[in-house]
Scaffold this active site. Sequence first.
Site, mmCIF file in Angstrom:
data_model
loop_
_atom_site.group_PDB
_atom_site.id
_atom_site.type_symbol
_atom_site.label_atom_id
_atom_site.label_comp_id
_atom_site.label_asym_id
_atom_site.label_seq_id
_atom_site.Cartn_x
_atom_site.Cartn_y
_atom_site.Cartn_z
ATOM 1 C CG ASP A 1 -2.157 -0.784 1.049
ATOM 2 O OD1 ASP A 1 -2.556 -0.960 -0.115
ATOM 3 O OD2 ASP A 1 -2.733 -1.230 2.044
ATOM 4 C CG ASP B 1 -4.093 24.095 11.768
ATOM 5 O OD1 ASP B 1 -4.362 23.148 12.531
ATOM 6 O OD2 ASP B 1 -4.216 24.045 10.537
ATOM 7 C CD GLU C 1 -2.879 17.538 8.263
ATOM 8 O OE1 GLU C 1 -2.980 17.944 9.449
ATOM 9 O OE2 GLU C 1 -3.294 16.431 7.888
#
Length: 526
Positions: free
Chosen positions: A308, A345, A349
Amino acid sequence: MSRKISIFDKKIIYKASVDSVKRLTPGYLINNFVMFIVYVGAIVTTVITIYKIIKGIPFGFNFQITLWLWFTVIFANFAEAIAEGKGKAQAESLRKTKRDTYARLLDGKKETKIPAYELKKGDIIVCEAGDLIPADGEVIEGIASVDESAITGESAPVIREGGSDRSGVTGGTKVLSDRIVIRVTVNQGESFIDKLINLVEGAKRKKTPNEIALAILLISMTLIFILAVFTLKGFIIYSEHETGMLTHSVSTITVLIALLVCLIPTTIGGLLSAIGISGMDRLITKNVIAMSGKAVEACGDVDILLLDKTGTITFGNRMASEFIPAEGVELRKLAQAAQLASMSDTTPEGRSIVVLAKNQFGLREIQHYPKITFIPFSAQTRMSGVDFRVFETSPVNKIRKGATGAIEQFIKEENGIFPQSMKDITDKVSKEGATPLVVADSQRVLGVIVLKDVVKQGIKEKFAELRRMGIRTVMITGDNPLTAAAIAAEAGVDDFIAEAKPEQKLSRINMEQENGHMVAMIGDGI
């Protein structure tokens, strides 16, 4: 699970020492015929030694032989017990992780902090940003972004919302934003972590075909040596009769047993099972669960490796890789605005955006503006940002960073226009398999941040090594062909399959097996 456990751990050694003595029973040792013969010999020499002690006959030689025989049997048991003990310690480390996790039990409006293992089905718990979800359950109130990469391998956080078909959460995953209330849906022993513990402990010690063949050979050799040694007594008696020379001192039962143990393959017989168990345990320390020794042996015949992409070839966490400015906007200005909007944040990310701006332009996180207000990322708004004034009398600057749809809505609310050129850029980034985040300053779009999954460092060299071993690598991904080709080239795999669904993965495995290949499949997560 990947924590390495030393064989010199005091608990493992103590438990193995106790087990090695407990296993001194015929019922257990009969499974290892070679060591069973040594065990019988040890019992016989022990009886002889005790008899000589009682009769006052010199027993030093017999006593030494007896000690060596018992040591041989106990050492073989100890080697097997300590190998099994390391595997059990891996499962115990998972239990410890579970014990060390706490839950915030909600009773009306009152919160109580309790260990996660005390939770039961129907309990109501609350989780906020940064919390590990302590048990499997369903969200009954709130909406949040959850990192499930530990179990799914998917790098992008998912939204979990009460009252929707996306309300299920799994113990061990992490809340990245907002606050959710969860109803526990499993009892103790039924959770995901419990199933993983059972999987580790369920790795059974099964003999491999080669090991079975070797065991048959060892038994055959042992039987031959038993016949050879114990027929010596008849030859010795015959020699004494013919020559008149007495040799009783060198043909005692103790001497014959010692000779037999020296001849039979005790080393191989004693350590064979321990070697198999040790191999399975070494795989567990690398996050690979071998369900049997047969599986370990089969690995030697693998010639095709399917992998994967997300979490296996790539890190599994999307990180900022590029700033694309809008027409007429300086790249540095975009990076500065993106960094400022990402300061509140706390997702991976968001932190990667701050780091990219710092590395490319030397920008620092701290910005000094009067009346600055940070807007944290939330699953409801799908964006973060900051409101500030450059001077006390200046108008409020509203910088936002977030999903394309969320920023487009923000621009409309500020009476601005979201340009078509930005939509084209975000569409292109999405088609290439990356994730676009748009940055805006009040009514104006400043540009796009590109988030992409990054190929693990050194993996290309590992694939080259596999290729030298005669193993062909094939990457399987749900990405579009363009993105898949780029990742495959960067990673150095021999082939790739794009836009693959689970049934297509299985179909490829079956096809390779039908062509006579031994196939291994590596997936991400657990």
